[in-house]
Scaffold this active site. Structure first.
Site: not given
Ligand code: KIV
Length: 285
Positions: A50, A88, A120, A187
């Site tokens: 994000s 992430d 994901e 989500e």
């Molecule tokens: O990238 C992110 O912030 C996310 C969250 C919204 C779970 O994957």
């Protein structure tokens, strides 16, 4: 001697699920944000992709690169003493092959010094998750609305509302759980479905738009603090209007500079009179 802050381990987080203690999780993308959320006592920090929207100005998460993720994971892990930090994996850093996924997970984990990585996908990612874990890297899953592939899901919509879609999400959760993920983000799914999944899997479930029955909750730093004005999804609760607060402070600074109200003596260095006299002679002013 000051007591060393104890880092939350994966077994600590798993036992919270067993004991019915809710887990708090928030995103962070910089050293000061890492310091702030860790001091607040958050359990898990996600350096999420994000990042692309809230810090880098992209319209979505898909353009985010490995270099950008790493550049933001590193300062967060340098800041954090207690919380578990998740890095992430950006779009296309794990989708090409299992070998590519292990290599890139290794880069985030090793160079970023995070405590786990997140990716994901459901059943189609189970073998990849298994392989990353076999390589020694704790892995966090993410199912339901998966922003990196939202186009394939028909946009940013609630997932799992029909019977078939809900059954598929249960199968996805089981596949990710059996692959060994210690936690799964759920989500934008109905709360009843999130409850069933949370009861069925060993992994910790962390909801975002998935209701109260998940094992924990995550929100984006900028959303909680009212720092991202482009849009606010239904599931976001804004706890502070930090944007307005910061905007006022910056406007006050501008006004005080223009009106010569800053810097007053309180914020100014001075020199002794005799030194100043000599200096003025020297400079001829
Ligand atoms: O990238 C992110 O912030 C996310 C969250 C919204 C779970 O994957």
């Amino acid at each position: 001697m000051a007591e060393e802050m104890q880092k939350l381990s994966i077994p600590d987080l798993v036992s919270m699920k067993r004991e019915g203690k809710k887990i708090s999780m928030i995103t962070a993308y910089s050293y000061p944000q890492g310091l702030l959320v860790d001091e607040a006592g958050i359990d898990i920090i996600l350096v999420g992709d994000s990042l692309g929207m809230v810090e880098l100005g992209y319209s979505g998460t898909t353009p985010v690169t490995m270099e950008e993720m790493l550049a933001h994971i590193k300062p967060v892990t340098r800041a954090v003493k207690r919380a578990h930090v998740v890095g992430d994996m950006p779009f296309m850093s794990y989708n090409v092959s299992i070998e590519q996924a292990i290599t890139n997970a290794g880069i985030l984990y090793k160079e970023g010094a995070c405590d786990s990585i997140k990716l994901e996908g459901g059943q189609e990612m189970a073998k990849t998750i298994e392989a990353i874990i076999r390589a020694g890297i704790p892995t966090f899953g993410h199912i339901g609305l998966t922003p990196q592939t939202a186009g394939m899901l028909g946009g940013f919509k609630v997932q799992g509302k029909s019977l078939d879609a809900a059954k598929k999400l249960i199968d996805d959760a089981i596949a990710v759980d059996e692959a060994g993920a210690f936690a799964i983000v759920l989500e934008s799914i109905p709360r009843q479905l999130a409850k069933i999944i949370s009861q069925k899997v060993k992994a910790i479930t962390i909801g975002i738009g998935a209701g109260m029955e998940c094992d924990g909750q995550v929100l984006v730093f900028h959303d909680i603090l009212g720092l991202f004005k482009r849009f606010t999804p239904k599931f976001v609760k804004v706890y502070a209007n930090a944007w307005d607060y910061e905007l006022k402070a910056i406007k006050d600074f501008i006004d005080e500079v223009k009106e010569q109200k800053f810097p007053t003596d309180e914020f100014t260095y001075t020199m002794k009179e005799d030194v100043l006299n000599e200096l003025s002679k020297y400079a001829g002013v």
